[in-house]
Design a protein around this motif. Structure first.
Motif, PDB file in Angstrom:
ATOM      1  N   VAL A 411       0.983  -1.158  -0.006  1.00 34.72           N
ATOM      2  CA  VAL A 411      -0.137   0.029  -0.080  1.00 34.72           C
ATOM      3  C   VAL A 411       0.913   1.313   0.164  1.00 34.72           C
ATOM      4  N   HIS A 439      -5.412   1.405  -2.138  1.00 29.38           N
ATOM      5  CA  HIS A 439      -4.465   2.405  -2.467  1.00 29.38           C
ATOM      6  C   HIS A 439      -4.316   3.424  -1.473  1.00 29.38           C
ATOM      7  N   SER A 440      -4.488   3.425  -0.358  1.00 29.96           N
ATOM      8  CA  SER A 440      -4.247   4.177   0.835  1.00 29.96           C
ATOM      9  C   SER A 440      -4.592   3.610   2.174  1.00 29.96           C
ATOM     10  N   ASP A 471       5.270   8.018  -6.516  1.00 30.69           N
ATOM     11  CA  ASP A 471       3.991   7.485  -6.227  1.00 30.69           C
ATOM     12  C   ASP A 471       3.948   6.348  -5.062  1.00 30.69           C
ATOM     13  N   TYR A 472       3.724   6.989  -3.752  1.00 30.17           N
ATOM     14  CA  TYR A 472       3.742   6.339  -2.575  1.00 30.17           C
ATOM     15  C   TYR A 472       3.089   4.989  -2.886  1.00 30.17           C
ATOM     16  N   ARG A 473       1.962   4.838  -3.287  1.00 33.02           N
ATOM     17  CA  ARG A 473       1.145   3.741  -3.516  1.00 33.02           C
ATOM     18  C   ARG A 473       1.840   2.574  -4.276  1.00 33.02           C
ATOM     19  N   LYS A 474       2.959   2.655  -4.339  1.00 35.12           N
ATOM     20  CA  LYS A 474       3.729   1.647  -5.169  1.00 35.12           C
ATOM     21  C   LYS A 474       4.785   1.028  -4.151  1.00 35.12           C
TER      22      LYS A 474
END
Length: 493
Positions: A411, A439-440, A471-474
């Motif tokens: 996440v 995603h968060s 893109d911190y969601r990666k």
């Protein structure tokens, strides 16, 4: 033999010349006296013009001031000019009027008959009866400050002697104007400095008041924090004994009553599972209390990274397989090792790895690796790392470290949460979302695992920090910095 006696009286011509010279000197003396005693610009210039008008017997005179090479001229003082005409002459654009040549060339200029001048800027001067005109520049320190002018209602040719005297007068006037300008600037600067000092004193007083209030607030917060810590420590100790009884009782019931109905067996397992979970929370609270009180014992030994990371990965091999996750070990530097307490460091890294497992969805990947980080590399990343542990960079000299990296493609952690996740009881995600593909991060979690890991690693004179892609969601990567093992050199205080 007879001698001719020297005449004891001057001829008429010589007497007139002496009188003119005395008058010239008196004029210059009076102007110098005015310049030395008067600091008000308007009063000084009016007094100067009175002296010049009387000496030169002109109908009108005035002074223009110039603020720049292309700025307009402003009439700042005048005598013998009507208010209506003065308003017409108040402001002359650059390059316009009779004195444009004076401004351009910086030399004295005169006109015998203005009626013959085709390029008058202000024709009203002809209506006022002006005929002759003389303009002389005011120059101080090779800088043109303005122009002084005389006008006469009849044709008058000013003599070279008069123009020469006017030149000396203009030197005095220009110096006086320059001095007044300097004094005004200094007075303005003094007033500004005085006002700034008053504002600074007021700001200092406000700052002292704010600091006092902050100190009071900090003392209150520290007292509340100590009370909370004492309560948690006391509560943990008090919970430990009844929890032990509950866990022991449920284990005995499960063992001694194997023929209980399924519902009862399920209830006992639920009680035992909940007791274990609560017992782990109590142990975490007690561990946090020991770390904060700095009463925890740490062994100092060289740690084999191959074995350390292998044990860490092996412990969760079954869980990663069950949850369809990939857990791999990356590169590990050879011939160098961190120093620390194997058991406590493994617990700290387990907590970070558990966090990665919770927030990585099925099919995701987690990687364990280690990197040798030089002191120069750490200094280059200081702006990014320092907020996580400012004390780390206060140690001198800054030495090389081992960076144990625990990364995942789960996440991820938003930038605004990266510091807060290491605060006690700060949740960054709902426990219901762990291991799911979101995603968060939403909602609170237990909030003790990462603070415990941070406290234990910092007790080893190391630090832990987290980074994420743009893109911190990666995903995210937790970095555990540990001091290198150096034989015969203690690395842990």
């Amino acid at each position: 033999m007879t001698h001719n006696a020297a005449p004891d009286t001057l001829s008429d011509g010589e007497g007139a010349r002496v009188q003119r010279e005395v008058a010239r000197l008196r004029l210059l003396s009076r102007l110098a006296s005015l310049a030395a005693t008067i600091r008000d610009r308007g009063l000084l210039l009016n007094k100067v013009l009175q002296q010049l008008q009387e000496f030169y017997a002109v109908g009108s005179c005035g002074i223009y001031q110039l603020h720049g090479p292309v700025s307009p001229l402003h009439l700042i003082a005048s005598l013998g000019i009507s208010p209506e005409l003065a308003r017409e002459l108040q402001k002359v654009p650059a390059g316009k009027g009779l004195i444009a040549k004076v401004v351009k060339d910086g030399t004295v200029t005169s006109w015998l008959d203005l009626q013959q001048e085709p390029q008058l800027y202000c024709p009203a001067i002809l209506e006022a009866g002006w005929c002759s005109y003389l303009a002389h520049p005011l120059i101080a320190h090779e800088r043109l400050l303005g122009v002084i002018f005389f006008s006469q209602n009849r044709q008058r040719q000013f003599s070279l002697e008069e123009i020469e005297l006017l030149g000396h007068c203009c030197e005095l006037i220009a110096a006086a104007i320059d001095t007044v300008d300097l004094v005004e600037k200094l007075e303005w600067q003094h007033r500004l400095t005085h006002a700034s000092q008053r504002e600074l004193d007021r700001s200092r007083q406000q700052l002292r008041e704010h600091v006092h209030r902050l100190e009071e607030s900090n003392r209150s917060l520290e007292q509340a924090s100590r009370m909370k810590d004492r309560f948690l420590s006391l509560a943990s100790h008090e919970l430990r004994t009844p929890l032990t009884w509950i866990m022991t009782a449920t284990e005995m019931l499960e063992t001694s009553l194997p023929d209980l109905p399924d519902d009862s067996q399920s209830l006992l397992k639920t009680i035992h599972k909940g007791s274990n979970r609560l017992n782990n929370l109590v142990e975490d609270l007690l561990e946090m209390a020991r770390i904060e009180a700095r009463v925890i014992y740490l062994a100092r030994e060289s740690i084999n990274l191959q074995i350390f990371l292998g044990d860490l990965a092996g412990q969760y091999a079954e869980e990663t397989l069950r949850r369809r996750l990939i857990l791999e070990i990356g590169s590990i530097p050879e011939h160098i090792s961190p120093i620390g307490d194997y058991h406590h460091l493994r617990q700290a890294c387990e907590r970070i790895l558990k966090n990665a497992l919770k927030f990585t969805p099925p099919g995701g990947a987690i990687k364990l690796e280690a990197v040798h980080r030089t002191s120069e590399e750490l200094r280059q990343q200081q702006p990014e790392m320092e907020p996580f542990c400012p004390e780390f960079f206060c140690r001198e000299p800054l030495r090389d470290h081992i960076d144990v990296c625990i990364s995942d493609n789960g996440v991820g952690i938003a930038e605004q949460d990266r510091l807060q996740i290491f605060d006690k009881f700060h949740g960054v995600g709902s426990i219901n979302l762990h291991g799911k593909h979101h995603h968060s991060v939403e909602g609170p979690s237990a909030g003790l695992g990462l603070p415990l890991a941070k406290g234990m690693i910092e007790a080893h004179n190391g630090m832990v920090w987290v980074s994420s892609p743009v893109d911190y969601r990666k995903g995210s990567c937790f970095h555990v910095l540990l001091p290198l093992y150096l034989p015969n050199r203690p690395s842990i205080d």
